[in-house]
Motif scaffolding. Structure first.
Motif, PDB file in Angstrom:
ATOM      1  N   PRO A 113      -9.366 -14.597 -11.583  1.00  0.00           N
ATOM      2  CA  PRO A 113      -9.080 -13.671 -12.679  1.00  0.00           C
ATOM      3  C   PRO A 113      -9.610 -14.120 -14.027  1.00  0.00           C
ATOM      4  O   PRO A 113      -9.796 -13.292 -14.919  1.00  0.00           O
ATOM      5  N   ASP A 114      -9.840 -15.436 -14.190  1.00  0.00           N
ATOM      6  CA  ASP A 114     -10.208 -15.899 -15.526  1.00  0.00           C
ATOM      7  C   ASP A 114     -10.880 -17.263 -15.452  1.00  0.00           C
ATOM      8  O   ASP A 114     -10.670 -18.034 -14.502  1.00  0.00           O
ATOM      9  N   LEU A 115     -11.703 -17.525 -16.478  1.00  0.00           N
ATOM     10  CA  LEU A 115     -12.362 -18.821 -16.649  1.00  0.00           C
ATOM     11  C   LEU A 115     -12.111 -19.298 -18.071  1.00  0.00           C
ATOM     12  O   LEU A 115     -11.680 -18.534 -18.939  1.00  0.00           O
ATOM     13  N   LEU A 116     -12.411 -20.572 -18.321  1.00  0.00           N
ATOM     14  CA  LEU A 116     -12.022 -21.201 -19.589  1.00  0.00           C
ATOM     15  C   LEU A 116     -12.886 -20.806 -20.784  1.00  0.00           C
ATOM     16  O   LEU A 116     -12.501 -21.060 -21.924  1.00  0.00           O
ATOM     17  N   VAL A 117     -14.036 -20.216 -20.545  1.00  0.00           N
ATOM     18  CA  VAL A 117     -14.918 -19.806 -21.637  1.00  0.00           C
ATOM     19  C   VAL A 117     -14.960 -18.282 -21.680  1.00  0.00           C
ATOM     20  O   VAL A 117     -15.220 -17.631 -20.652  1.00  0.00           O
ATOM     21  N   ARG A 118     -14.706 -17.717 -22.837  1.00  0.00           N
ATOM     22  CA  ARG A 118     -14.724 -16.261 -22.980  1.00  0.00           C
ATOM     23  C   ARG A 118     -16.095 -15.702 -22.583  1.00  0.00           C
ATOM     24  O   ARG A 118     -17.128 -16.247 -22.974  1.00  0.00           O
ATOM     25  N   ASP A 119     -16.073 -14.649 -21.803  1.00  0.00           N
ATOM     26  CA  ASP A 119     -17.267 -13.941 -21.318  1.00  0.00           C
ATOM     27  C   ASP A 119     -18.031 -14.703 -20.240  1.00  0.00           C
ATOM     28  O   ASP A 119     -19.061 -14.215 -19.762  1.00  0.00           O
ATOM     29  N   ALA A 120     -17.527 -15.881 -19.845  1.00  0.00           N
ATOM     30  CA  ALA A 120     -18.131 -16.543 -18.683  1.00  0.00           C
ATOM     31  C   ALA A 120     -17.832 -15.715 -17.441  1.00  0.00           C
ATOM     32  O   ALA A 120     -16.710 -15.239 -17.243  1.00  0.00           O
ATOM     33  N   GLY A 151     -32.682  -7.217 -17.914  1.00  0.00           N
ATOM     34  CA  GLY A 151     -32.106  -8.483 -17.475  1.00  0.00           C
ATOM     35  C   GLY A 151     -30.696  -8.311 -16.926  1.00  0.00           C
ATOM     36  O   GLY A 151     -30.138  -7.213 -16.872  1.00  0.00           O
ATOM     37  N   SER A 152     -30.119  -9.438 -16.515  1.00  0.00           N
ATOM     38  CA  SER A 152     -28.813  -9.462 -15.851  1.00  0.00           C
ATOM     39  C   SER A 152     -28.010 -10.623 -16.399  1.00  0.00           C
ATOM     40  O   SER A 152     -28.454 -11.777 -16.350  1.00  0.00           O
ATOM     41  N   ASP A 153     -26.812 -10.338 -16.916  1.00  0.00           N
ATOM     42  CA  ASP A 153     -25.959 -11.407 -17.436  1.00  0.00           C
ATOM     43  C   ASP A 153     -25.647 -12.456 -16.378  1.00  0.00           C
ATOM     44  O   ASP A 153     -25.706 -13.658 -16.642  1.00  0.00           O
ATOM     45  N   ILE A 154     -25.298 -12.017 -15.158  1.00  0.00           N
ATOM     46  CA  ILE A 154     -24.920 -12.998 -14.136  1.00  0.00           C
ATOM     47  C   ILE A 154     -26.122 -13.858 -13.743  1.00  0.00           C
ATOM     48  O   ILE A 154     -25.993 -15.074 -13.548  1.00  0.00           O
ATOM     49  N   LYS A 155     -27.314 -13.245 -13.682  1.00  0.00           N
ATOM     50  CA  LYS A 155     -28.492 -14.050 -13.350  1.00  0.00           C
ATOM     51  C   LYS A 155     -28.791 -15.054 -14.452  1.00  0.00           C
ATOM     52  O   LYS A 155     -29.125 -16.214 -14.181  1.00  0.00           O
ATOM     53  N   LYS A 156     -28.678 -14.630 -15.693  1.00  0.00           N
ATOM     54  CA  LYS A 156     -28.929 -15.553 -16.793  1.00  0.00           C
ATOM     55  C   LYS A 156     -27.897 -16.678 -16.801  1.00  0.00           C
ATOM     56  O   LYS A 156     -28.234 -17.851 -17.028  1.00  0.00           O
ATOM     57  N   ALA A 178     -21.605 -21.186 -18.070  1.00  0.00           N
ATOM     58  CA  ALA A 178     -22.785 -20.950 -18.912  1.00  0.00           C
ATOM     59  C   ALA A 178     -22.383 -21.012 -20.376  1.00  0.00           C
ATOM     60  O   ALA A 178     -22.351 -20.009 -21.085  1.00  0.00           O
ATOM     61  N   SER A 179     -22.083 -22.216 -20.847  1.00  0.00           N
ATOM     62  CA  SER A 179     -21.670 -22.390 -22.242  1.00  0.00           C
ATOM     63  C   SER A 179     -22.355 -23.601 -22.849  1.00  0.00           C
ATOM     64  O   SER A 179     -22.603 -24.597 -22.164  1.00  0.00           O
ATOM     65  N   LYS A 202     -27.441 -14.868 -22.108  1.00  0.00           N
ATOM     66  CA  LYS A 202     -26.966 -13.506 -22.351  1.00  0.00           C
ATOM     67  C   LYS A 202     -28.114 -12.514 -22.281  1.00  0.00           C
ATOM     68  O   LYS A 202     -29.253 -12.845 -22.616  1.00  0.00           O
ATOM     69  N   VAL A 203     -27.765 -11.301 -21.927  1.00  0.00           N
ATOM     70  CA  VAL A 203     -28.699 -10.192 -22.118  1.00  0.00           C
ATOM     71  C   VAL A 203     -28.711  -9.852 -23.609  1.00  0.00           C
ATOM     72  O   VAL A 203     -27.664  -9.792 -24.256  1.00  0.00           O
ATOM     73  N   ASP A 204     -29.898  -9.653 -24.172  1.00  0.00           N
ATOM     74  CA  ASP A 204     -30.033  -9.304 -25.590  1.00  0.00           C
ATOM     75  C   ASP A 204     -29.364  -7.949 -25.836  1.00  0.00           C
ATOM     76  O   ASP A 204     -29.727  -6.953 -25.205  1.00  0.00           O
ATOM     77  N   PRO A 205     -28.363  -7.886 -26.738  1.00  0.00           N
ATOM     78  CA  PRO A 205     -27.669  -6.607 -26.964  1.00  0.00           C
ATOM     79  C   PRO A 205     -28.581  -5.494 -27.483  1.00  0.00           C
ATOM     80  O   PRO A 205     -28.262  -4.315 -27.352  1.00  0.00           O
TER      81      PRO A 205
END
Length: 396
Positions: A240-247, A176-181, A155-156, A167-170
């Motif tokens: 453990p990790d993905l290439l985009v931060r916060d993905a 909402g849900s970050d994973i759903k978005k 999601a980038s 993203k969920v609006d801070p």
């Protein structure tokens, strides 16, 4: 190890190792000169040179690679890896999914590469879409015969990282849900990619899902159902990790062209999943299975795949789980009109590499002749206490 299925050529996942040294000497940094050279570049070159030789022996070329799965033990190595990758794929790079993993089967190896190619007589056609694209060396989608291979997506927008719509609006953190978005954003982009390649999400025949937090799976699966009311086979593992931060998730899909017959395989004599996926699909001369776990979907690990708690030193949990899974995959492929001796590709996810030997002993019972195989350490599987997930592709 190479296997043909029609015009496709499947290779085993490759590590920079030989039979005598672990990491091959030519893929190592000289310990006397520890600051000269790059381990990941040396290992990547070693791997790709070996795959080049294997594909040439099989009658094809690296120019005809259409799909790559790349697994890193440390994603900070990615940039150096991609520089070496570009040397081997300067003009028409394959679609690629790249994720972090918990470990590889040879200590000291930092990357594993898993490739699928097509024969020169049926070259792949590259497609570009209006979807966001990462500034690295890959193709978005390649049609090869009946199949459309796509690159793994996160999601980038590849400009600011995770875009606002994913993203969920801070200011409203409980709405909402970050994973759903994120998964909705990903699948909308896949729809764009597949449309450019002449197909659609309705024609997806296989999915790999790499989740950083398996507790987010249920919310992920709710959105998945919106896009796949008739779901494809799916393999879901923790990473453990993905290439985009916060993905939070990366998704990797294979589709067929709309003209290709696609049949969901009904397997009445295996446990039916709780989640939204098919056990197998038959399409384009291949059978794609879902990632299989040692579960009855009622009690967690199936009773016949468990060690009896009163006799904890009798038997092997990994052997029992592997045998249970492969027995069910035998039934799955029989229902699809094929068999394990027609398997052309396997991916195996272990929660502990120390279980590899026990797994491999049972594997040889079911596969006396070797098949292309990739074995990786995952950070988690979707069933509590499961040790292994197995994902197979077979020819009809």
């Amino acid at each position: 190890m190479i296997k043909h299925a029609g015009n496709l050529v499947f290779a085993s996942g490759q590590l920079a190792c030989d039979k005598h040294n672990g990491v091959a000497p030519e893929a190592q940094i000289d310990p006397a000169f520890p600051y000269y050279g790059s381990s990941v570049k040396k290992q990547t070159r070693y791997i790709l040179q070996n795959l080049k030789a294997e594909f040439e022996a099989a009658g094809t070329l690296m120019d005809h690679v259409v799909k790559a799965h790349v697994f890193h033990t440390d994603l900070t190595n990615f940039h150096a890896f991609d520089e070496a990758w570009h040397e081997f794929f300067p003009a028409k790079p394959p679609c690629r999914a790249t994720v972090g993993v918990g470990g590889l089967s040879v200590p000291g190896c930092v990357v594993e590469v898993d490739l699928t190619a097509t024969m020169p007589s049926a070259p792949g056609q590259v497609f570009r879409s209006a979807a966001p694209r990462a500034p690295v060396n890959y193709s978005e989608a390649i049609q090869a015969g009946d199949f459309v291979f796509a690159a793994g997506l996160m999601a980038s927008d590849y400009k600011i990282g995770i875009p606002a719509e994913a993203k969920v609006d801070p200011a409203f953190p409980y709405y909402g849900s970050d994973i759903k978005k994120q998964i909705r954003y990903i699948l909308q982009n896949f729809a764009t990619v597949f449309e450019a390649a002449g197909t659609s999400l309705r024609h997806v025949v296989k999915a790999h899902v790499y989740l950083k937090d398996l507790y987010k799976f249920n919310a992920f699966d709710e959105v998945w159902r919106e896009f796949f009311p008739e779901p494809p086979p799916r393999t879901t593992v923790g990473v453990p990790d993905l290439l985009v931060r916060d993905a939070l998730v990366e998704v990797d899909l294979i589709a067929v062209l709309p003209s290709v017959s696609c049949e969901v395989v009904q397997v009445p004599n295996i446990p039916m999943p709780l989640a939204n996926y098919a056990p197998a699909v038959r399409a384009g001369g291949l059978v794609f299975s879902a990632g299989a776990l040692a579960t009855d979907f009622k009690t967690g690990v199936a009773p016949e795949a468990r060690i009896h708690p009163a006799f904890p030193y009798y038997g092997s949990a990994i052997k029992r789980e592997t045998r249970y899974i492969l027995d069910n995959l035998v039934k799955t492929f029989q229902a699809a009109g094929t068999s394990l001796d027609r398997v052309v590709k396997a991916q195996v996810f272990l929660t502990d590499m120390a279980d590899f030997h026990g797994f491999d002993e049972v594997w040889e019972e079911f596969f006396p002749a070797p098949v292309p195989r990739t074995v990786l350490k995952t950070t988690g599987l979707l069933i509590k206490d499961n040790l292994i997930e197995i994902d197979l592709i077979a020819a009809v």
